[in-house]
Design a protein around this motif. Structure first.
Motif, PDB file in Angstrom:
ATOM      1  N   ASN A 124     -70.758  32.016 -18.797  1.00  0.00           N
ATOM      2  CA  ASN A 124     -70.124  33.416 -19.191  1.00  0.00           C
ATOM      3  C   ASN A 124     -68.816  33.413 -18.636  1.00  0.00           C
ATOM      4  O   ASN A 124     -68.071  34.130 -19.260  1.00  0.00           O
ATOM      5  N   ASN A 125     -68.426  33.142 -17.493  1.00  0.00           N
ATOM      6  CA  ASN A 125     -67.361  33.214 -16.756  1.00  0.00           C
ATOM      7  C   ASN A 125     -66.217  32.540 -17.422  1.00  0.00           C
ATOM      8  O   ASN A 125     -64.971  33.030 -17.681  1.00  0.00           O
ATOM      9  N   GLN A 126     -66.575  31.163 -17.826  1.00  0.00           N
ATOM     10  CA  GLN A 126     -65.649  30.326 -18.575  1.00  0.00           C
ATOM     11  C   GLN A 126     -65.411  30.720 -20.162  1.00  0.00           C
ATOM     12  O   GLN A 126     -64.360  30.758 -20.458  1.00  0.00           O
ATOM     13  N   ILE A 127     -66.621  31.475 -20.735  1.00  0.00           N
ATOM     14  CA  ILE A 127     -66.243  31.813 -22.022  1.00  0.00           C
ATOM     15  C   ILE A 127     -65.174  33.336 -21.818  1.00  0.00           C
ATOM     16  O   ILE A 127     -64.531  33.376 -22.635  1.00  0.00           O
ATOM     17  N   LYS A 128     -65.440  34.081 -20.921  1.00  0.00           N
ATOM     18  CA  LYS A 128     -64.534  35.104 -20.617  1.00  0.00           C
ATOM     19  C   LYS A 128     -62.843  34.562 -20.694  1.00  0.00           C
ATOM     20  O   LYS A 128     -62.071  35.179 -20.984  1.00  0.00           O
ATOM     21  N   ARG A 129     -62.803  33.430 -19.946  1.00  0.00           N
ATOM     22  CA  ARG A 129     -61.611  32.784 -19.618  1.00  0.00           C
ATOM     23  C   ARG A 129     -61.083  32.397 -20.843  1.00  0.00           C
ATOM     24  O   ARG A 129     -59.805  32.578 -21.079  1.00  0.00           O
ATOM     25  N   VAL A 130     -61.597  31.795 -21.670  1.00  0.00           N
ATOM     26  CA  VAL A 130     -60.967  30.982 -22.920  1.00  0.00           C
ATOM     27  C   VAL A 130     -60.854  31.799 -24.106  1.00  0.00           C
ATOM     28  O   VAL A 130     -60.072  31.847 -24.833  1.00  0.00           O
ATOM     29  N   LEU A 131     -61.713  33.048 -24.132  1.00  0.00           N
ATOM     30  CA  LEU A 131     -61.482  34.221 -25.258  1.00  0.00           C
ATOM     31  C   LEU A 131     -60.348  34.939 -25.169  1.00  0.00           C
ATOM     32  O   LEU A 131     -59.686  35.219 -23.841  1.00  0.00           O
ATOM     33  N   ASN A 132     -59.781  35.162 -26.007  1.00  0.00           N
ATOM     34  CA  ASN A 132     -58.260  36.157 -26.042  1.00  0.00           C
ATOM     35  C   ASN A 132     -58.938  37.240 -26.090  1.00  0.00           C
ATOM     36  O   ASN A 132     -60.294  37.904 -25.907  1.00  0.00           O
ATOM     37  N   GLU A 133     -58.031  38.164 -25.694  1.00  0.00           N
ATOM     38  CA  GLU A 133     -58.461  39.703 -25.624  1.00  0.00           C
ATOM     39  C   GLU A 133     -59.400  40.403 -26.516  1.00  0.00           C
ATOM     40  O   GLU A 133     -60.170  41.089 -26.009  1.00  0.00           O
ATOM     41  N   SER A 134     -59.093  40.147 -27.660  1.00  0.00           N
ATOM     42  CA  SER A 134     -60.048  40.614 -28.745  1.00  0.00           C
ATOM     43  C   SER A 134     -60.989  39.556 -29.163  1.00  0.00           C
ATOM     44  O   SER A 134     -61.737  39.820 -29.960  1.00  0.00           O
ATOM     45  N   GLY A 135     -61.165  38.684 -28.376  1.00  0.00           N
ATOM     46  CA  GLY A 135     -62.227  37.700 -28.681  1.00  0.00           C
ATOM     47  C   GLY A 135     -63.756  38.104 -28.654  1.00  0.00           C
ATOM     48  O   GLY A 135     -64.134  39.035 -27.940  1.00  0.00           O
ATOM     49  N   ILE A 136     -64.636  37.452 -29.296  1.00  0.00           N
ATOM     50  CA  ILE A 136     -65.948  37.596 -29.251  1.00  0.00           C
ATOM     51  C   ILE A 136     -66.921  36.425 -29.023  1.00  0.00           C
ATOM     52  O   ILE A 136     -66.415  35.521 -29.411  1.00  0.00           O
ATOM     53  N   TYR A 137     -67.934  36.774 -28.308  1.00  0.00           N
ATOM     54  CA  TYR A 137     -69.007  35.662 -28.185  1.00  0.00           C
ATOM     55  C   TYR A 137     -70.214  35.948 -28.751  1.00  0.00           C
ATOM     56  O   TYR A 137     -70.715  37.061 -28.795  1.00  0.00           O
ATOM     57  N   ILE A 138     -70.542  34.906 -29.560  1.00  0.00           N
ATOM     58  CA  ILE A 138     -71.812  35.181 -30.561  1.00  0.00           C
ATOM     59  C   ILE A 138     -72.857  34.087 -29.855  1.00  0.00           C
ATOM     60  O   ILE A 138     -72.569  32.993 -30.098  1.00  0.00           O
ATOM     61  N   GLN A 139     -74.072  34.718 -29.548  1.00  0.00           N
ATOM     62  CA  GLN A 139     -75.155  34.073 -29.219  1.00  0.00           C
ATOM     63  C   GLN A 139     -76.328  34.005 -29.956  1.00  0.00           C
ATOM     64  O   GLN A 139     -76.667  35.158 -30.390  1.00  0.00           O
ATOM     65  N   ILE A 140     -77.054  32.848 -30.544  1.00  0.00           N
ATOM     66  CA  ILE A 140     -77.942  32.643 -31.285  1.00  0.00           C
ATOM     67  C   ILE A 140     -78.973  32.387 -30.700  1.00  0.00           C
ATOM     68  O   ILE A 140     -79.038  31.277 -30.137  1.00  0.00           O
ATOM     69  N   THR A 141     -80.185  33.010 -30.536  1.00  0.00           N
ATOM     70  CA  THR A 141     -81.482  32.666 -29.926  1.00  0.00           C
ATOM     71  C   THR A 141     -82.510  33.476 -30.425  1.00  0.00           C
ATOM     72  O   THR A 141     -82.414  33.983 -31.621  1.00  0.00           O
ATOM     73  N   ASP A 142     -83.947  32.865 -29.977  1.00  0.00           N
ATOM     74  CA  ASP A 142     -85.208  33.514 -30.454  1.00  0.00           C
ATOM     75  C   ASP A 142     -85.475  34.333 -29.234  1.00  0.00           C
ATOM     76  O   ASP A 142     -86.439  35.043 -29.409  1.00  0.00           O
ATOM     77  N   GLU A 143     -84.677  34.586 -28.197  1.00  0.00           N
ATOM     78  CA  GLU A 143     -84.994  35.474 -27.080  1.00  0.00           C
ATOM     79  C   GLU A 143     -84.960  36.824 -27.422  1.00  0.00           C
ATOM     80  O   GLU A 143     -84.091  37.351 -27.906  1.00  0.00           O
ATOM     81  N   GLN A 144     -86.216  37.366 -27.002  1.00  0.00           N
ATOM     82  CA  GLN A 144     -86.187  39.246 -27.468  1.00  0.00           C
ATOM     83  C   GLN A 144     -84.923  39.752 -26.523  1.00  0.00           C
ATOM     84  O   GLN A 144     -84.735  39.710 -25.641  1.00  0.00           O
ATOM     85  N   PRO A 145     -84.587  40.872 -27.201  1.00  0.00           N
ATOM     86  CA  PRO A 145     -83.600  41.789 -26.609  1.00  0.00           C
ATOM     87  C   PRO A 145     -83.957  42.401 -25.288  1.00  0.00           C
ATOM     88  O   PRO A 145     -82.898  42.388 -24.463  1.00  0.00           O
ATOM     89  N   GLU A 146     -85.254  42.621 -25.216  1.00  0.00           N
ATOM     90  CA  GLU A 146     -85.756  43.092 -23.803  1.00  0.00           C
ATOM     91  C   GLU A 146     -85.452  42.385 -22.640  1.00  0.00           C
ATOM     92  O   GLU A 146     -85.020  42.801 -21.429  1.00  0.00           O
ATOM     93  N   LEU A 147     -85.410  40.979 -23.075  1.00  0.00           N
ATOM     94  CA  LEU A 147     -84.971  40.027 -21.787  1.00  0.00           C
ATOM     95  C   LEU A 147     -83.336  39.570 -21.772  1.00  0.00           C
ATOM     96  O   LEU A 147     -82.998  39.591 -20.879  1.00  0.00           O
ATOM     97  N   ARG A 148     -82.765  39.216 -22.766  1.00  0.00           N
ATOM     98  CA  ARG A 148     -81.531  38.673 -22.885  1.00  0.00           C
ATOM     99  C   ARG A 148     -80.581  39.839 -22.846  1.00  0.00           C
ATOM    100  O   ARG A 148     -79.323  39.387 -22.155  1.00  0.00           O
TER     101      ARG A 148
END
Length: 194
Positions: free
Chosen positions: A135-159
């Motif tokens: 997550n720290n590396q993703i923050k570093r490489v994203l530009n200021e308006s960048g977004i991180y999209i994570q695709i999973t089957d993990e329920q929102p209560e946990l993720r």
């Protein structure tokens, strides 16, 4: 783990959770909402832990031609480069680790897509350390308006609780499903911003 990945990814194509046909309407909506000018070929996308999924190839064929794929299995990356470099010159495959992203410049990416990479890290030793590093590396490489999209089957209560440790803006959506081999499982998409 690396041996398992080598043995199970090479010479196969596998899709986890969903495919591009299901994701396409959602991704287009997110890109329209988050980028002032939505021109597919100008959005710089980083696929972390790309594996042998067809997601980036399908996105490329749909006009997203500025995609960098990373995975830490060198043999897989070599195979993907051989397979696609002639017909897809701007579709890049690079051997790199999602916890370090040594080949990606800071503030250079518009969108990071993770289709199951965190799910794989959760199964590893020191999983929370690796997830924090990623997550720290993703923050570093994203530009200021960048977004991180994570695709999973993990329920929102946990993720959601996990992501709120790293991101200020955490939204999730349950994907509408087609009838596929994966449709009996839920698929959640998390959109994360600083």
């Amino acid at each position: 783990k690396k041996t398992y990945l080598k043995n199970n990814l090479l010479n196969k194509n596998s899709e986890w959770f969903t495919n591009y046909n299901e994701l396409k309407p959602f991704l287009n909506s997110i890109f329209l909402k988050n980028f002032k000018t939505f021109e597919k070929q100008t959005i710089k996308i980083l696929m972390v832990g790309c594996g042998d999924s067809n997601l980036s190839l399908d996105m490329y064929n749909d006009g997203f031609t500025n995609i960098v794929n990373i995975d830490y299995v060198e043999e897989l990356i070599d195979q993907l480069n051989q397979k696609y470099s002639n017909n897809y010159p701007t579709l890049k495959f690079i051997c790199d680790d999602c916890t370090t992203l040594t080949t990606i410049d800071s503030n250079s990416i518009d969108c990071v897509i993770d289709k199951g990479t965190i799910d794989a890290l959760i199964l590893s030793n020191d999983c929370f350390v690796k997830i924090e590093q990623m997550n720290n590396q993703i923050k570093r490489v994203l530009n200021e308006s960048g977004i991180y999209i994570q695709i999973t089957d993990e329920q929102p209560e946990l993720r959601t609780e996990l992501f709120e440790k790293f991101w200020q803006n955490v939204n999730y959506y349950e994907l509408e499903r087609e009838e596929t081999k994966h449709s009996s499982y839920p698929c959640f998409i998390y959109v994360l911003k600083r």
